[in-house]
Design a protein around this motif. Structure first.
Motif, mmCIF file in Angstrom:
data_model
loop_
_atom_site.group_PDB
_atom_site.id
_atom_site.type_symbol
_atom_site.label_atom_id
_atom_site.label_comp_id
_atom_site.label_asym_id
_atom_site.label_seq_id
_atom_site.Cartn_x
_atom_site.Cartn_y
_atom_site.Cartn_z
ATOM 1 N N GLY A 167 0.799 -1.220 0.000
ATOM 2 C CA GLY A 167 0.000 0.000 0.000
ATOM 3 C C GLY A 167 0.831 1.269 0.000
ATOM 4 N N LEU A 168 2.078 1.180 -0.431
ATOM 5 C CA LEU A 168 2.984 2.326 -0.407
ATOM 6 C C LEU A 168 3.242 2.893 -1.801
ATOM 7 N N GLN A 169 2.382 2.605 -2.753
ATOM 8 C CA GLN A 169 2.621 3.006 -4.130
ATOM 9 C C GLN A 169 2.659 4.521 -4.322
ATOM 10 N N ASP A 170 2.100 5.297 -3.406
ATOM 11 C CA ASP A 170 2.071 6.744 -3.560
ATOM 12 C C ASP A 170 3.302 7.441 -2.977
ATOM 13 N N LEU A 171 4.214 6.684 -2.378
ATOM 14 C CA LEU A 171 5.406 7.300 -1.811
ATOM 15 C C LEU A 171 6.397 7.664 -2.913
ATOM 16 N N SER A 172 7.007 8.823 -2.763
ATOM 17 C CA SER A 172 8.005 9.270 -3.744
ATOM 18 C C SER A 172 9.316 8.526 -3.525
ATOM 19 N N ASP A 173 10.205 8.644 -4.489
ATOM 20 C CA ASP A 173 11.531 8.046 -4.355
ATOM 21 C C ASP A 173 12.242 8.599 -3.121
#
Length: 114
Positions: A58-64
């Motif tokens: 569920g961390l797909q929205d975190l930036s690099d």
């Protein structure tokens, strides 16, 4: 114009999991989470494996930058990756409610012991 911070929609499920699963069950689930994120060849979570597999958690929205900060926050030995112990410790540290509860339980146990 001041920038507005948007409130995070993150919900900390670790305390709920701890109550439902108990200590051993929670550690088992954390180990399962580690297995989802680990680089299979290296045996640790690297930036690339975290980026590749973060959607599973569920961390797909975190930036690099966010992902790099997570790695840096948990990387105690300075190798640029997370081993299983570092990952589990990081998960506990990212859960303020669980940390507070752990401190309370430790203090209570110490009071009873002494």
């Amino acid at each position: 114009m001041a920038s507005q911070r948007t409130e995070s929609s993150f919900h900390d499920f670790l305390p709920t999991m701890a109550h439902k699963l108990g200590g051993e069950g929670l550690i088992g689930e954390l180990c399962n989470g580690f297995k989802l994120l680990v680089d299979g060849d290296k045996g640790v979570i690297t930036f690339d494996s975290l980026k590749k597999n973060s959607a599973l958690m569920g961390l797909q929205d975190l930036s690099d930058d966010d992902l790099r900060c997570m790695l840096k926050e948990g990387d105690f030995d300075g190798d640029g990756a997370l081993n299983q112990m570092e990952f589990c410790v990081l998960m506990f540290r990212l859960s303020p409610e669980l940390m507070e509860e752990s401190e309370f339980l430790l203090e209570d146990a110490l009071r009873k012991e002494f």
